[in-house]
Scaffold this motif. Structure first.
Motif, short mmCIF file in Angstrom:
data_model
loop_
_atom_site.label_atom_id
_atom_site.label_comp_id
_atom_site.label_asym_id
_atom_site.label_seq_id
_atom_site.Cartn_x
_atom_site.Cartn_y
_atom_site.Cartn_z
N SER A 1 -49.58 19.35 13.69
CA SER A 1 -49.98 20.73 13.51
C SER A 1 -49.18 22.08 14.17
CB SER A 1 -51.19 20.74 14.64
OG SER A 1 -52.21 19.66 13.82
N SER A 2 -48.48 21.68 14.89
CA SER A 2 -47.76 23.46 14.98
C SER A 2 -46.53 23.52 13.96
CB SER A 2 -46.72 22.75 16.17
OG SER A 2 -47.15 22.54 17.51
N LEU A 3 -46.38 22.62 13.33
CA LEU A 3 -45.95 22.53 11.47
C LEU A 3 -46.80 23.69 10.96
CD1 LEU A 3 -43.75 19.64 10.70
CD2 LEU A 3 -43.02 22.56 11.24
N THR A 4 -47.97 23.00 11.00
CA THR A 4 -48.86 24.10 10.26
C THR A 4 -49.53 25.30 10.73
OG1 THR A 4 -50.07 21.69 9.48
CG2 THR A 4 -52.03 23.63 9.11
N VAL A 5 -49.55 25.22 11.86
CA VAL A 5 -49.80 26.95 12.82
C VAL A 5 -48.38 27.31 12.36
CG1 VAL A 5 -50.31 28.08 14.96
CG2 VAL A 5 -51.41 25.96 14.53
N HIS A 6 -47.14 27.49 11.98
CA HIS A 6 -46.33 27.79 12.17
C HIS A 6 -45.97 28.50 10.82
CE1 HIS A 6 -41.86 28.71 11.31
NE2 HIS A 6 -41.76 28.78 12.16
N SER A 7 -46.56 27.80 10.13
CA SER A 7 -46.28 28.00 8.47
C SER A 7 -47.72 28.95 8.50
CB SER A 7 -46.56 26.71 7.76
OG SER A 7 -46.46 27.60 5.99
N THR A 8 -48.30 28.88 8.89
CA THR A 8 -49.67 29.69 9.05
C THR A 8 -49.73 31.97 9.33
OG1 THR A 8 -51.42 28.13 9.17
CG2 THR A 8 -51.66 30.76 9.34
N LEU A 9 -48.45 31.24 10.30
CA LEU A 9 -47.70 32.66 11.15
C LEU A 9 -46.82 33.38 10.25
CD1 LEU A 9 -47.67 30.92 15.14
CD2 LEU A 9 -49.40 32.66 14.15
N VAL A 10 -46.62 32.34 9.83
CA VAL A 10 -44.69 33.54 8.87
C VAL A 10 -46.06 33.33 7.98
CG1 VAL A 10 -42.93 32.61 7.03
CG2 VAL A 10 -42.74 31.48 9.68
N THR A 11 -47.00 33.11 6.96
CA THR A 11 -47.36 34.09 6.04
C THR A 11 -48.39 34.95 6.32
OG1 THR A 11 -48.09 31.39 4.90
CG2 THR A 11 -49.61 33.13 4.20
N GLN A 12 -48.87 35.33 7.30
CA GLN A 12 -49.31 36.14 7.54
C GLN A 12 -49.18 37.40 8.31
OE1 GLN A 12 -51.52 34.96 11.51
NE2 GLN A 12 -53.59 34.11 10.53
N GLN A 13 -47.20 36.90 8.84
CA GLN A 13 -46.08 37.54 9.20
C GLN A 13 -46.05 38.60 7.30
OE1 GLN A 13 -43.62 35.60 11.34
NE2 GLN A 13 -44.82 36.12 13.23
N GLN A 14 -45.80 37.15 6.72
CA GLN A 14 -45.47 37.56 5.12
C GLN A 14 -46.34 38.98 4.46
OE1 GLN A 14 -44.28 34.53 3.28
NE2 GLN A 14 -42.51 33.74 3.96
N LEU B 1 -43.33 28.84 19.80
CA LEU B 1 -44.78 28.63 18.51
C LEU B 1 -44.65 30.57 19.14
CD1 LEU B 1 -44.93 27.61 16.00
CD2 LEU B 1 -47.14 26.31 17.06
N PHE B 2 -46.14 31.04 19.84
CA PHE B 2 -46.75 32.02 19.52
C PHE B 2 -46.10 33.24 19.87
CE2 PHE B 2 -49.88 28.52 19.82
CZ PHE B 2 -50.72 28.86 18.85
N ALA B 3 -45.00 32.38 20.64
CA ALA B 3 -43.41 34.07 20.41
C ALA B 3 -43.09 34.47 19.91
CB ALA B 3 -42.79 33.94 22.42
N GLY B 4 -43.56 33.48 18.79
CA GLY B 4 -42.30 34.20 17.29
C GLY B 4 -41.61 33.90 17.33
N ASP B 5 -40.76 32.71 17.94
CA ASP B 5 -39.23 32.49 18.00
C ASP B 5 -39.25 31.18 17.02
OD1 ASP B 5 -36.73 31.46 18.33
OD2 ASP B 5 -37.16 30.18 20.71
N ASP B 6 -37.72 32.73 16.25
CA ASP B 6 -37.16 31.93 14.69
C ASP B 6 -36.44 30.91 14.82
OD1 ASP B 6 -38.04 34.54 14.34
OD2 ASP B 6 -36.70 35.04 13.62
N ALA B 7 -36.67 30.22 16.05
CA ALA B 7 -35.41 28.56 15.94
C ALA B 7 -36.66 28.08 16.03
CB ALA B 7 -34.13 28.61 16.90
N VAL B 8 -37.78 28.16 16.44
CA VAL B 8 -38.62 27.13 16.64
C VAL B 8 -39.40 26.09 15.82
CG1 VAL B 8 -41.05 28.12 15.88
CG2 VAL B 8 -41.36 26.56 17.65
N ALA B 9 -38.58 26.48 14.33
CA ALA B 9 -39.29 25.12 13.15
C ALA B 9 -38.84 24.47 13.03
CB ALA B 9 -39.31 26.59 11.64
N ARG B 10 -37.26 24.51 13.22
CA ARG B 10 -36.19 23.48 13.45
C ARG B 10 -36.48 22.65 14.80
NH1 ARG B 10 -31.18 22.99 11.17
NH2 ARG B 10 -29.61 22.07 12.68
#
Length: 352
Positions: A247-260, A172-181
């Motif tokens: 919670s991981s899904l929420t964090v991932h969504s937040t990280l993606v939003t931050q990147q965007q 999640l914190f390494a920025g792996d694109d496949a983590v959401a799936r």
């Protein structure tokens, strides 16, 4: 052949191993005791045979025939019908698989119906046969043993899921694109695990509540409580896993939003810089145009006297005003007037 193992137990010991269901019924009638029949994906005839012999309820038989049931405990007269969902973790694929076991527990019989290859229950039977003092307590002791084995089998699943969640946190914190799936897949497995384990709490509590009414031995009550304690701990871990994954899904969504947002900010900065450069170039172009206007205006003003003087500088004998006494001052005055006139026009046009 759906009949996997079959035994007649008297006073906690195995006395007979009948080769068929019909022989089992005969031996049970002759010697009494308890019949423990193990079936794997039985045929319609075999289910109908045990149903007729032990007077099993048609609804329970229908469930056992179809499979794909949720974990539950139902009582039909003096017979318990129990559905359990064992689970096991596959390391190679990092996935959780589920089986299904149905038990019919009556006063003098236990019938186990398996719809999956695992668990085999053979080791469970051997363990019970090695503890005749427990097997002597009757069919409910077999129910306890099966419950205990299935609940103990959940421990490796919990460990595997915990390891997967730890890996997901690193991804999640390494920025792996496949983590959401992977999070969605793992969350689906955890939900399936909860569906298999959560009903066990109410099932065991129901067994304990009815212990006095149905004469359950105190030793079995104690063992049911032990299994219930394990179930509660497993259910708590499964609940925690689900919360962590959500919670991981929420964090991932937040990280993606931050990147965007960061990408949009960089684009906005680049666009602003480009606009600033365009504005600077526009100003420069306008300044150049103003300079060109001034240069053009002064060139035109200076060109007018030059035109007059160049005309009178021609070597022609017949030209206007060549013999006039005031010709020279008039020519000079014309040059000045022409220059002033052009200056006034350009000034009005704001070229100067």
């Amino acid at each position: 052949m759906a009949l996997i193992d079959n035994g007649i137990y008297v006073d906690g010991s195995r006395r007979h191993t009948p080769a068929s269901l019909d022989e089992t019924y005969e031996r049970l009638h002759e010697h009494g005791g308890m019949a423990w029949i193990g079936l794997f994906q039985p045929s319609e005839e075999e289910l109908s045979s045990v149903a007729a012999e032990f007077d099993l309820h048609p609804l329970a038989i229908e469930d056992a025939r179809k499979g794909h049931q949720r974990p539950k405990l139902e009582r039909y007269g003096d017979t318990l019908f129990v559905v359990l969902r064992p689970a096991w973790y596959i390391d190679e694929t990092e996935t959780v698989h589920f089986g299904e076991i149905h038990l019919f527990v009556g006063p003098s019989f236990v019938v186990t119906v398996r719809h999956a290859a695992r668990p085999e229950l053979a080791s469970n039977r051997r363990w019970m046969e090695a503890h005749p003092e427990l097997l002597r307590l009757g069919p409910e002791a077999v129910l306890y043993a099966v419950l205990d084995e299935i609940v103990d089998g959940y421990a490796p699943v919990v460990a595997g899921l915990e390891n997967d969640i730890d890996e997901i946190e690193d991804q999640l914190f390494a920025g792996d694109d496949a983590v959401a799936r992977r999070i969605y897949e793992l969350l689906s497995e955890v939900i399936g695990f909860q569906r298999a384990t959560s009903p066990l709490r109410s099932m065991l509590e129901a067994l304990l509540r009815g212990a006095a009414k149905y004469g359950t031995h105190q030793e079995l009550q104690n063992r049911y409580r032990d299994v219930l304690d394990h179930v509660l701990r497993i259910a708590e871990r499964a609940d925690a896993f689900r919360v962590l994954l959500e919670s991981s899904l929420t964090v991932h969504s937040t990280l993606v939003t931050q990147q965007q947002n960061e990408g949009m900010r960089r684009l906005a900065e680049a666009s602003l810089a480009q606009s600033e450069e365009t504005r600077r170039l526009s100003k420069q172009s306008i300044a150049q145009n103003e300079e060109m206007k001034k240069i053009t205006g002064w060139a035109a003003i200076l060109f007018a006297p030059s035109l007059v003087s160049s005309v009178y500088g021609m070597n022609f004998e017949v030209m206007p005003e060549l013999g006039a006494e005031w010709g020279y001052p008039i020519a000079l005055a014309g040059m000045v007037a022409l220059g002033v006139g052009l200056w006034v026009v350009f000034k009005w046009k704001r070229w100067l």
